[in-house]
Design a protein around this motif. Structure first.
Motif, short mmCIF file in Angstrom:
data_model
loop_
_atom_site.label_atom_id
_atom_site.label_comp_id
_atom_site.label_asym_id
_atom_site.label_seq_id
_atom_site.Cartn_x
_atom_site.Cartn_y
_atom_site.Cartn_z
N LYS A 189 -3.79 -3.06 -3.02
CA LYS A 189 -4.87 -2.82 -2.07
C LYS A 189 -4.33 -1.88 -1.00
O LYS A 189 -3.35 -2.18 -0.33
CB LYS A 189 -5.33 -4.15 -1.45
CG LYS A 189 -6.45 -4.00 -0.47
CD LYS A 189 -7.73 -3.66 -1.17
CE LYS A 189 -8.87 -3.59 -0.15
NZ LYS A 189 -9.92 -2.70 -0.54
N ALA A 190 -4.98 -0.71 -0.84
CA ALA A 190 -4.54 0.30 0.12
C ALA A 190 -4.89 -0.12 1.55
O ALA A 190 -5.78 -0.94 1.77
CB ALA A 190 -5.21 1.64 -0.19
N GLY A 191 -4.16 0.43 2.52
CA GLY A 191 -4.45 0.21 3.93
C GLY A 191 -3.32 -0.50 4.64
O GLY A 191 -2.46 -1.11 4.03
N LYS A 192 -3.31 -0.38 5.96
CA LYS A 192 -2.30 -1.05 6.78
C LYS A 192 -2.50 -2.56 6.70
O LYS A 192 -3.61 -3.05 6.81
CB LYS A 192 -2.39 -0.58 8.23
CG LYS A 192 -2.01 0.86 8.43
CD LYS A 192 -0.53 1.06 8.16
CE LYS A 192 -0.11 2.48 8.43
NZ LYS A 192 1.27 2.71 8.10
N THR A 193 -1.40 -3.28 6.53
CA THR A 193 -1.48 -4.73 6.36
C THR A 193 -0.14 -5.35 6.72
O THR A 193 0.77 -4.67 7.15
CB THR A 193 -1.89 -5.08 4.91
OG1 THR A 193 -2.13 -6.46 4.82
CG2 THR A 193 -0.83 -4.68 3.92
N GLY A 194 -0.03 -6.64 6.51
CA GLY A 194 1.22 -7.33 6.77
C GLY A 194 1.42 -7.61 8.24
O GLY A 194 0.53 -7.39 9.06
N HIS A 195 2.59 -8.08 8.59
CA HIS A 195 2.91 -8.42 9.97
C HIS A 195 2.75 -7.20 10.88
O HIS A 195 3.38 -6.18 10.67
CB HIS A 195 4.35 -8.97 10.04
CG HIS A 195 4.76 -9.36 11.41
ND1 HIS A 195 4.17 -10.41 12.08
CD2 HIS A 195 5.67 -8.85 12.26
CE1 HIS A 195 4.72 -10.52 13.27
NE2 HIS A 195 5.64 -9.58 13.40
N LEU A 196 1.86 -7.29 11.84
CA LEU A 196 1.56 -6.24 12.81
C LEU A 196 1.09 -4.94 12.15
O LEU A 196 1.18 -3.87 12.74
CB LEU A 196 2.77 -5.96 13.72
CG LEU A 196 3.30 -7.15 14.52
CD1 LEU A 196 4.56 -6.77 15.28
CD2 LEU A 196 2.22 -7.66 15.48
N GLY A 197 0.59 -5.03 10.93
CA GLY A 197 0.09 -3.85 10.23
C GLY A 197 1.14 -2.81 9.92
O GLY A 197 0.86 -1.63 9.80
N LEU A 198 2.38 -3.25 9.74
CA LEU A 198 3.50 -2.33 9.52
C LEU A 198 3.67 -1.89 8.07
O LEU A 198 4.51 -1.05 7.77
CB LEU A 198 4.80 -2.96 10.02
CG LEU A 198 4.85 -3.26 11.52
CD1 LEU A 198 6.14 -4.00 11.86
CD2 LEU A 198 4.74 -1.97 12.33
N TYR A 199 2.91 -2.49 7.17
CA TYR A 199 3.07 -2.20 5.74
C TYR A 199 1.99 -1.24 5.27
O TYR A 199 0.85 -1.29 5.72
CB TYR A 199 3.02 -3.48 4.92
CG TYR A 199 4.25 -4.33 5.08
CD1 TYR A 199 5.20 -4.38 4.07
CD2 TYR A 199 4.48 -5.07 6.23
CE1 TYR A 199 6.34 -5.15 4.20
CE2 TYR A 199 5.62 -5.84 6.37
CZ TYR A 199 6.54 -5.87 5.36
OH TYR A 199 7.67 -6.62 5.49
N ASN A 200 2.36 -0.38 4.32
CA ASN A 200 1.46 0.65 3.79
C ASN A 200 0.78 0.16 2.52
O ASN A 200 1.01 0.68 1.45
CB ASN A 200 2.25 1.93 3.50
CG ASN A 200 3.00 2.41 4.71
OD1 ASN A 200 2.46 2.39 5.81
ND2 ASN A 200 4.23 2.84 4.53
N GLY A 201 -0.03 -0.85 2.63
CA GLY A 201 -0.71 -1.42 1.48
C GLY A 201 -0.11 -2.76 1.11
O GLY A 201 0.92 -3.17 1.65
N GLN A 202 -0.77 -3.43 0.19
CA GLN A 202 -0.29 -4.75 -0.23
C GLN A 202 -0.54 -5.00 -1.70
O GLN A 202 -1.42 -4.39 -2.31
CB GLN A 202 -0.96 -5.84 0.59
CG GLN A 202 -2.43 -6.05 0.28
CD GLN A 202 -3.02 -7.23 1.03
OE1 GLN A 202 -2.44 -8.31 1.02
NE2 GLN A 202 -4.15 -7.02 1.67
N LEU A 203 0.27 -5.89 -2.25
CA LEU A 203 0.01 -6.41 -3.60
C LEU A 203 -0.65 -7.76 -3.38
O LEU A 203 -0.02 -8.71 -2.91
CB LEU A 203 1.32 -6.54 -4.38
CG LEU A 203 1.99 -5.21 -4.71
CD1 LEU A 203 3.36 -5.43 -5.33
CD2 LEU A 203 1.12 -4.38 -5.64
N LYS A 204 -1.94 -7.82 -3.67
CA LYS A 204 -2.73 -9.03 -3.40
C LYS A 204 -2.40 -10.15 -4.38
O LYS A 204 -2.43 -11.31 -4.03
CB LYS A 204 -4.22 -8.71 -3.46
CG LYS A 204 -4.67 -7.80 -2.35
CD LYS A 204 -6.13 -7.55 -2.43
CE LYS A 204 -6.82 -8.84 -2.08
NZ LYS A 204 -8.15 -8.72 -1.61
N GLU A 205 -2.15 -9.78 -5.61
CA GLU A 205 -1.79 -10.74 -6.66
C GLU A 205 -0.62 -10.16 -7.43
O GLU A 205 -0.53 -8.95 -7.61
CB GLU A 205 -2.96 -10.97 -7.62
CG GLU A 205 -4.16 -11.60 -6.98
CD GLU A 205 -5.31 -11.76 -7.97
OE1 GLU A 205 -5.27 -11.17 -9.07
OE2 GLU A 205 -6.25 -12.49 -7.62
#
Length: 129
Positions: A106-122
């Motif tokens: 999933k694209a977009g800022k995420t994670g702790h304080l939005g420091l990550y460049n996307g996430q693996l949701k599953e």
């Protein structure tokens, strides 16, 4: 002759046990079907891969507020290790290791304080290298 066979079997067992340090969870068939992607290539066009299933390699960091996969300066948040595994039972064994991981991106800022460049949701598959 019987003692020699036993020694050979013990030797083979030791070789196999030494090479089985890899930890693997999830759908192993996916590893053969999905092509490896470089995290830096992903970061050049993150929205182009939104909601895609990706395979990446990087170093896994699992701290209280930093749960992600890192490659150089790029990092992707890991939201959950389900359905591949329940992380609570194995995180100490895979933390800090280089892993191959397949998951829903999933694209977009995420994670702790939005420091990550996307996430693996599953996560569908994870293996230590």
């Amino acid at each position: 002759m019987g003692k020699i066979k036993i020694k050979i079997l013990i030797f083979i067992g030791l070789i196999i046990s030494c090479n089985s340090n890899k930890i693997e969870f999830g759908n192993t068939e996916l590893s053969q079907k999905i092509e490896l992607m470089n995290i830096s290539d992903l970061m050049q066009n993150p929205t182009g891969f939104d909601n895609d299933t990706l395979k990446i390699v990087g170093e896994l960091h699992l701290d209280l507020e930093n749960k992600g996969i890192f490659s150089k300066s790029e990092k992707i948040w890991i939201n959950s290790f389900k359905p591949a595994t329940e992380l609570d039972s194995v995180w100490k064994r895979i933390n800090g290791k280089k892993v191959e991981i397949i998951g829903l991106y999933k694209a977009g800022k995420t994670g702790h304080l939005g420091l990550y460049n996307g996430q693996l949701k599953e996560i569908y598959y994870i293996k230590t290298k």
